[in-house]
Design an enzyme around this catalytic site. Sequence first.
Site: not given
Ligand code: ADP
Length: 169
Positions: A10-11, A34, A123-124
């Site tokens: 988790d970032i 976000d 990528t989400g």
């Molecule tokens: P976008 O709208 O740019 O696609 P997302 O937040 O939906 O952004 O996803 C971007 C990437 O971050 C995806 O690979 C998702 O699995 C990942 N992700 C989602 N939550 C977290 C988190 N808490 N920490 C790190 N990566 C995350």
Amino acid sequence: MTTITLAQGDITAQSADAIVNAANSSLLGGGGVDGAIHRRGGPAILEECRKLRASHYGKGLPTGRAVATTAGNLDARWVIHTVGPVWSASEDRSGLLASCYRESLRVADELGARTVAFPAISTGVYRWPMEDAARIALDTVRAARTAVEEVRFVLFDERAFEVFTRELG
Ligand code: ADP
């Protein structure tokens, strides 16, 4: 020299000078990274985002651009918000995805950030295929002229971590 490192998880649990948010152009929150950043970072981040909307970014933050706010309660000094492109099968938007990384590093340099944590932008919810997104992210960071010492990609799941590990070579 910029060192590229990879982490899984988790970032919002990371410690870095700046944590990059895969925001949407409204800057007012969303799902995925976000949502997690605003939840864990607390209301100070949203408050600054609202001010940005009321001043420089009345129409929102354009795709491929980046802007910084406080990091609130996160273990970082800043959150750098950037808006990735939605993946399209019919249109090549890679330039915009590369721009997210370049512009975020440019903002990091302006701030004096030395360590920057990035998620895998687009990528989400925005559906960019992981292999291609990883290649663009890594190529762009490798080519960037920046004083940032460590760029850390924080990949949420094992598969994303494996793809980035492979693409890093
Ligand atoms: P976008 O709208 O740019 O696609 P997302 O937040 O939906 O952004 O996803 C971007 C990437 O971050 C995806 O690979 C998702 O699995 C990942 N992700 C989602 N939550 C977290 C988190 N808490 N920490 C790190 N990566 C995350």
